[in-house]
Design a protein around this motif. Structure first.
Motif, PDB file in Angstrom:
ATOM      1  N   ILE A 278      -1.254   9.838  -4.416  1.00 41.06           N
ATOM      2  CA  ILE A 278      -2.014   8.713  -4.951  1.00 41.06           C
ATOM      3  C   ILE A 278      -3.127   8.376  -3.965  1.00 41.06           C
ATOM      4  O   ILE A 278      -2.870   8.177  -2.771  1.00 41.06           O
ATOM      5  CB  ILE A 278      -1.117   7.480  -5.169  1.00 41.06           C
ATOM      6  CG1 ILE A 278      -0.012   7.803  -6.187  1.00 41.06           C
ATOM      7  CG2 ILE A 278      -1.939   6.279  -5.635  1.00 41.06           C
ATOM      8  CD1 ILE A 278       1.029   6.719  -6.329  1.00 41.06           C
ATOM      9  N   ALA A 279      -4.348   8.321  -4.457  1.00 36.58           N
ATOM     10  CA  ALA A 279      -5.491   7.937  -3.636  1.00 36.58           C
ATOM     11  C   ALA A 279      -6.049   6.621  -4.161  1.00 36.58           C
ATOM     12  O   ALA A 279      -6.406   6.524  -5.341  1.00 36.58           O
ATOM     13  CB  ALA A 279      -6.564   9.017  -3.676  1.00 36.58           C
ATOM     14  N   VAL A 280      -6.083   5.622  -3.280  1.00 38.70           N
ATOM     15  CA  VAL A 280      -6.702   4.341  -3.617  1.00 38.70           C
ATOM     16  C   VAL A 280      -8.096   4.375  -2.991  1.00 38.70           C
ATOM     17  O   VAL A 280      -8.240   4.345  -1.765  1.00 38.70           O
ATOM     18  CB  VAL A 280      -5.881   3.151  -3.088  1.00 38.70           C
ATOM     19  CG1 VAL A 280      -6.488   1.842  -3.576  1.00 38.70           C
ATOM     20  CG2 VAL A 280      -4.432   3.256  -3.549  1.00 38.70           C
ATOM     21  N   ILE A 281      -9.105   4.464  -3.831  1.00 38.84           N
ATOM     22  CA  ILE A 281     -10.478   4.767  -3.392  1.00 38.84           C
ATOM     23  C   ILE A 281     -11.347   3.520  -3.468  1.00 38.84           C
ATOM     24  O   ILE A 281     -11.195   2.671  -4.349  1.00 38.84           O
ATOM     25  CB  ILE A 281     -11.063   5.883  -4.272  1.00 38.84           C
ATOM     26  CG1 ILE A 281     -10.187   7.132  -4.169  1.00 38.84           C
ATOM     27  CG2 ILE A 281     -12.502   6.213  -3.868  1.00 38.84           C
ATOM     28  CD1 ILE A 281     -10.504   8.188  -5.192  1.00 38.84           C
ATOM     29  N   ASP A 282     -12.267   3.441  -2.508  1.00 42.11           N
ATOM     30  CA  ASP A 282     -13.246   2.349  -2.449  1.00 42.11           C
ATOM     31  C   ASP A 282     -12.588   0.982  -2.265  1.00 42.11           C
ATOM     32  O   ASP A 282     -13.004  -0.012  -2.860  1.00 42.11           O
ATOM     33  CB  ASP A 282     -14.127   2.329  -3.706  1.00 42.11           C
ATOM     34  CG  ASP A 282     -15.067   3.517  -3.769  1.00 42.11           C
ATOM     35  OD1 ASP A 282     -15.356   4.093  -2.700  1.00 42.11           O
ATOM     36  OD2 ASP A 282     -15.512   3.870  -4.869  1.00 42.11           O
ATOM     37  N   VAL A 283     -11.575   0.931  -1.405  1.00 44.44           N
ATOM     38  CA  VAL A 283     -11.005  -0.372  -1.065  1.00 44.44           C
ATOM     39  C   VAL A 283     -11.892  -1.008  -0.001  1.00 44.44           C
ATOM     40  O   VAL A 283     -12.513  -0.311   0.814  1.00 44.44           O
ATOM     41  CB  VAL A 283      -9.555  -0.245  -0.545  1.00 44.44           C
ATOM     42  CG1 VAL A 283      -8.650   0.355  -1.592  1.00 44.44           C
ATOM     43  CG2 VAL A 283      -9.492   0.577   0.734  1.00 44.44           C
ATOM     44  N   PRO A 287      -9.491  -6.396   7.156  1.00 52.11           N
ATOM     45  CA  PRO A 287      -8.091  -6.676   7.467  1.00 52.11           C
ATOM     46  C   PRO A 287      -7.314  -7.111   6.222  1.00 52.11           C
ATOM     47  O   PRO A 287      -7.846  -7.836   5.372  1.00 52.11           O
ATOM     48  CB  PRO A 287      -8.169  -7.821   8.481  1.00 52.11           C
ATOM     49  CG  PRO A 287      -9.520  -7.688   9.093  1.00 52.11           C
ATOM     50  CD  PRO A 287     -10.415  -7.169   8.012  1.00 52.11           C
ATOM     51  N   GLY A 288      -6.076  -6.644   6.111  1.00 49.93           N
ATOM     52  CA  GLY A 288      -5.177  -7.095   5.057  1.00 49.93           C
ATOM     53  C   GLY A 288      -5.090  -6.197   3.854  1.00 49.93           C
ATOM     54  O   GLY A 288      -4.183  -6.355   3.027  1.00 49.93           O
ATOM     55  N   VAL A 289      -6.014  -5.241   3.723  1.00 48.79           N
ATOM     56  CA  VAL A 289      -6.015  -4.390   2.537  1.00 48.79           C
ATOM     57  C   VAL A 289      -4.761  -3.507   2.486  1.00 48.79           C
ATOM     58  O   VAL A 289      -4.085  -3.418   1.454  1.00 48.79           O
ATOM     59  CB  VAL A 289      -7.295  -3.538   2.486  1.00 48.79           C
ATOM     60  CG1 VAL A 289      -7.176  -2.461   1.415  1.00 48.79           C
ATOM     61  CG2 VAL A 289      -8.499  -4.420   2.197  1.00 48.79           C
ATOM     62  N   SER A 290      -4.442  -2.850   3.596  1.00 43.08           N
ATOM     63  CA  SER A 290      -3.242  -2.006   3.640  1.00 43.08           C
ATOM     64  C   SER A 290      -1.999  -2.837   3.342  1.00 43.08           C
ATOM     65  O   SER A 290      -1.084  -2.383   2.634  1.00 43.08           O
ATOM     66  CB  SER A 290      -3.116  -1.347   5.010  1.00 43.08           C
ATOM     67  OG  SER A 290      -4.213  -0.518   5.283  1.00 43.08           O
ATOM     68  N   HIS A 291      -1.966  -4.047   3.885  1.00 45.93           N
ATOM     69  CA  HIS A 291      -0.824  -4.926   3.651  1.00 45.93           C
ATOM     70  C   HIS A 291      -0.666  -5.226   2.170  1.00 45.93           C
ATOM     71  O   HIS A 291       0.448  -5.177   1.631  1.00 45.93           O
ATOM     72  CB  HIS A 291      -1.004  -6.220   4.446  1.00 45.93           C
ATOM     73  CG  HIS A 291       0.118  -7.184   4.264  1.00 45.93           C
ATOM     74  ND1 HIS A 291      -0.076  -8.488   3.863  1.00 45.93           N
ATOM     75  CD2 HIS A 291       1.453  -7.032   4.408  1.00 45.93           C
ATOM     76  CE1 HIS A 291       1.092  -9.096   3.773  1.00 45.93           C
ATOM     77  NE2 HIS A 291       2.027  -8.238   4.102  1.00 45.93           N
ATOM     78  N   GLN A 292      -1.757  -5.534   1.478  1.00 40.46           N
ATOM     79  CA  GLN A 292      -1.683  -5.835   0.050  1.00 40.46           C
ATOM     80  C   GLN A 292      -1.142  -4.639  -0.738  1.00 40.46           C
ATOM     81  O   GLN A 292      -0.277  -4.792  -1.611  1.00 40.46           O
ATOM     82  CB  GLN A 292      -3.066  -6.203  -0.484  1.00 40.46           C
ATOM     83  CG  GLN A 292      -3.552  -7.588  -0.097  1.00 40.46           C
ATOM     84  CD  GLN A 292      -4.938  -7.846  -0.654  1.00 40.46           C
ATOM     85  OE1 GLN A 292      -5.946  -7.601  -0.004  1.00 40.46           O
ATOM     86  NE2 GLN A 292      -4.989  -8.338  -1.875  1.00 40.46           N
ATOM     87  N   ILE A 293      -1.655  -3.473  -0.418  1.00 45.13           N
ATOM     88  CA  ILE A 293      -1.263  -2.272  -1.163  1.00 45.13           C
ATOM     89  C   ILE A 293       0.212  -1.960  -0.961  1.00 45.13           C
ATOM     90  O   ILE A 293       0.974  -1.774  -1.921  1.00 45.13           O
ATOM     91  CB  ILE A 293      -2.146  -1.082  -0.744  1.00 45.13           C
ATOM     92  CG1 ILE A 293      -3.569  -1.284  -1.258  1.00 45.13           C
ATOM     93  CG2 ILE A 293      -1.562   0.243  -1.245  1.00 45.13           C
ATOM     94  CD1 ILE A 293      -4.577  -0.290  -0.728  1.00 45.13           C
ATOM     95  N   PHE A 294       0.644  -1.931   0.286  1.00 45.00           N
ATOM     96  CA  PHE A 294       2.014  -1.492   0.544  1.00 45.00           C
ATOM     97  C   PHE A 294       3.043  -2.596   0.305  1.00 45.00           C
ATOM     98  O   PHE A 294       4.222  -2.304   0.094  1.00 45.00           O
ATOM     99  CB  PHE A 294       2.110  -0.894   1.951  1.00 45.00           C
ATOM    100  CG  PHE A 294       1.351   0.394   2.057  1.00 45.00           C
ATOM    101  CD1 PHE A 294       1.795   1.520   1.398  1.00 45.00           C
ATOM    102  CD2 PHE A 294       0.165   0.467   2.766  1.00 45.00           C
ATOM    103  CE1 PHE A 294       1.079   2.709   1.450  1.00 45.00           C
ATOM    104  CE2 PHE A 294      -0.557   1.650   2.830  1.00 45.00           C
ATOM    105  CZ  PHE A 294      -0.098   2.770   2.173  1.00 45.00           C
TER     106      PHE A 294
END
Length: 606
Positions: A278-283, A287-294
């Protein structure tokens, strides 16, 4: 009196003759002077048959009722095993997981053990019984039957050995050869091999392998022991042996790491056939983006496998990770609201497999990645993703290339040859002690048996990063790059590789700061020879945070807690890399000390 926990898998109790054979092994251990606990799985294909029965009624049966159904398979096995032992003239008694007090959380079909009561077990053993316990199952706080998920019977066996081992002698008496409590996992094979001998006939049996090597091998697809069972063994110092139920041949011992193991670059290779990418592109690169995703994924109790976040550009980044193919639909659904909020997009790909090599010797040897990548390139196999750990390198390939890739890397590292140390007496290859923890530490861990165990957080601000962009995504290009770096005598640590769109790839790797400029010059030269449009740059302004522990991947909350702690401090993550025993992130160098403090606080290591 010594105690042994014997676990027999489904193939070992599939019919009358095999049940009687297992019963004789239990009686043999008892007559040799040990108390004996036998853990059994459901017979043969019973679990698969029960799943098919459920599907006849409902395409998506409730997980609570699935646990109620699936737990019956082990109950059949324990009753038959107890009858067999009694028929052979010994006392035996069978218990379900609930009856012996295996208490779990309420995550049906993949519950985690919280505690085990030993009173009933000890009473039955002291009364002279061989105790038969149903593997794979427990009971939650509300009295619901739960199951432990894949490999649950292995987990049950090692967990029982762990709790029964406390208070039965000091650490010296738990040594191999003079052990007070041990655990033998009986299967239809003689032990643990360098890879699956059904796929690679040249695979060799290992005499000894370390806990960490076994954790990594189990996590990357080696169908040998469940990761969670090895977590228990490592956490509580359980001497663990995998051996054949059809012979008396010595099996493979899983033990603490010994000095001689560092001389072995790679001890094994593994193939995880059914992965999804799974590729989440153009995020947004903030700070905090990885936290939201996982967090969204962890909240659905989905274990993410490989995670690779490359360096962002233009305020945007991409995060790529893998999950078991069976979890793809649930993962995409969980990500939906988060992706919409970010204005990002998702690409997914099925039909991919993960090929990995594992070995403690990777820590002290250079050119390991290059050797692996060259073997794959020579076989005409393209890599779709690269991640590295402390003692592991994994690549994602087309599923159709999976077995060919496994055979190529197995041959490249001479895994068909005798391993150094093979043939020595077992006592010469196993460390003197299994457990250096004091009794207070062990009792605290027993109170929450499967909680995350993070042992250390380290800040490394003496590395630099090389980032390569716009390299054609073709077999052989990665091996050319790392061959040039290895020829220059430069040690490569963290590697993150991902294909981008338009048939191009991005690759980042870290090297010691003192070698950064030289690494850049070497890399620029080789990438220009590959394609004049390819570019390579260097960044000395990075810090790497390494979180080490047990079960870093199988505990879905590790990434959530780690990334959340950094997000609360406003610290952006530039790169991510994962393994079973380590999660590494790269941040801005000026944020390194603050990131270290945040992670130590998050995992109560202050």
């Amino acid at each position: 009196m010594p105690l042994v926990v014997q676990k027999f898998g489904g193939s070992s109790v599939a019919d009358k003759e095999r049940i009687m054979n297992a019963a004789r092994k239990a009686i043999q251990a008892k007559k040799a002077g040990s108390q004996v606990i036998v853990v059994v799985s459901a017979r043969g294909d019973t679990t698969d048959e029960l799943i098919e029965l459920a599907k006849e009624i409902s395409e998506h049966p409730p997980t609570r009722e699935m646990d109620m159904l699936l737990s019956t398979g082990e109950q059949i096995s324990i009753a038959l095993m107890a009858m067999a032992i009694q028929e052979l003239g010994e006392k035996a008694i069978s218990f379900t997981g609930a009856q012996v007090g295996i208490v779990t959380d309420s995550s049906h079909t993949k519950a985690r053990i919280k505690s085990i009561s030993t009173d009933r077990l000890r009473d039955a053993l002291d009364a002279g019984h061989v105790v038969i316990v149903a593997g794979f199952q427990g009971i939650d706080g509300a009295g619901n039957i739960t199951t432990l998920g894949r490999g649950g019977s292995d987990t049950t066996a090692v967990a029982l050995a762990a709790v029964m081992g406390q208070g039965r002698g000091d650490k010296e008496t738990r040594r191999q050869g003079d052990k007070e409590v041990a655990c033998d996992i009986y299967t239809d094979v003689d032990g643990i091999f360098t890879t699956d001998p059904r796929l690679v006939p040249e695979a060799r049996k290992l005499d000894v392998v370390s806990y960490d090597e076994m954790l990594e091998l189990a996590s990357v697809g080696a169908n040998v022991l469940s990761s969670r069972s090895i977590e228990f063994a490592r956490k509580f110092g359980v001497p663990l042996q995998k051996r054949s139920s059809f012979s008396d041949v010595e099996g493979t011992w899983i033990v603490p790491e010994a000095e001689w193991m560092n001389n072995v670059i790679v001890c094994g290779a593994a193939l995880q056939k059914d992965e999804a990418r799974i590729a989440v592109i153009d995020v947004p690169d903030r700070p905090g983006v990885s936290h939201q995703i996982f967090t969204a994924i962890a909240n659905k109790n989905i274990a993410v496998d490989m995670i690779a976040q490359n360096v962002g550009a233009g305020g945007k980044a991409s995060i790529v990770f893998t999950v078991p193919a069976i979890e793809l639909h649930a993962t995409i659904k969980a990500l939906g609201p988060v992706i919409q909020e970010m204005g990002a997009r998702v690409q997914d790909e099925e039909g991919v497999s993960k090929v990995s090599i594992v070995g403690t010797g990777m820590r002290s040897h250079t050119g390991v990645a290059q050797r692996m990548f060259t073997a794959l390139a020579d076989a005409g196999i393209n890599m779709k993703m690269i991640t590295t750990g402390d003692i592991k390198i994994s690549v994602l390939v087309d599923k159709n290339d999976g077995v060919k890739a496994l055979r190529a890397v197995h041959k490249a590292f001479d895994l068909d040859q005798p391993r150094p140390g093979s043939g020595l007496p077992i006592d010469e290859k196993v460390p003197d002690t299994f457990n250096g923890k004091n009794e207070q530490e062990l009792l605290a861990q027993l109170a929450s048996m499967e909680d995350i165990v993070v042992s250390d957080v380290v800040l490394d601000d003496e590395q630099g990063r090389i980032t390569i962009a716009s390299v054609p995504d073709r077999p052989g290009n990665c091996s050319r790059i790392f061959q040039a770096v290895a020829d220059a005598g430069i040690v490569v640590d963290m590697i993150v590789g991902n294909p981008s769109e338009n048939g191009l790839a991005q690759l980042s790797f870290s090297v010691p700061s003192t070698d950064l400029q030289r690494a850049l010059e070497v890399t620029q030269k080789v990438v220009k020879s590959i394609d004049p449009k390819a570019v390579a740059g260097a960044d000395s302004n990075i810090a790497r945070l390494i979180v080490s522990g047990i079960g870093m991947r199988t505990h879905t909350g590790v990434a959530k807690r780690m990334f959340g702690a950094l997000a609360e401090r406003g610290i952006n993550i530039a790169m991510i890399n994962t393994s079973e025993i380590r999660v590494s992130v790269v941040v801005d160098k000026s944020k390194g000390p603050e990131a270290l403090d945040a992670l130590k606080n998050a995992f109560n290591l202050t």
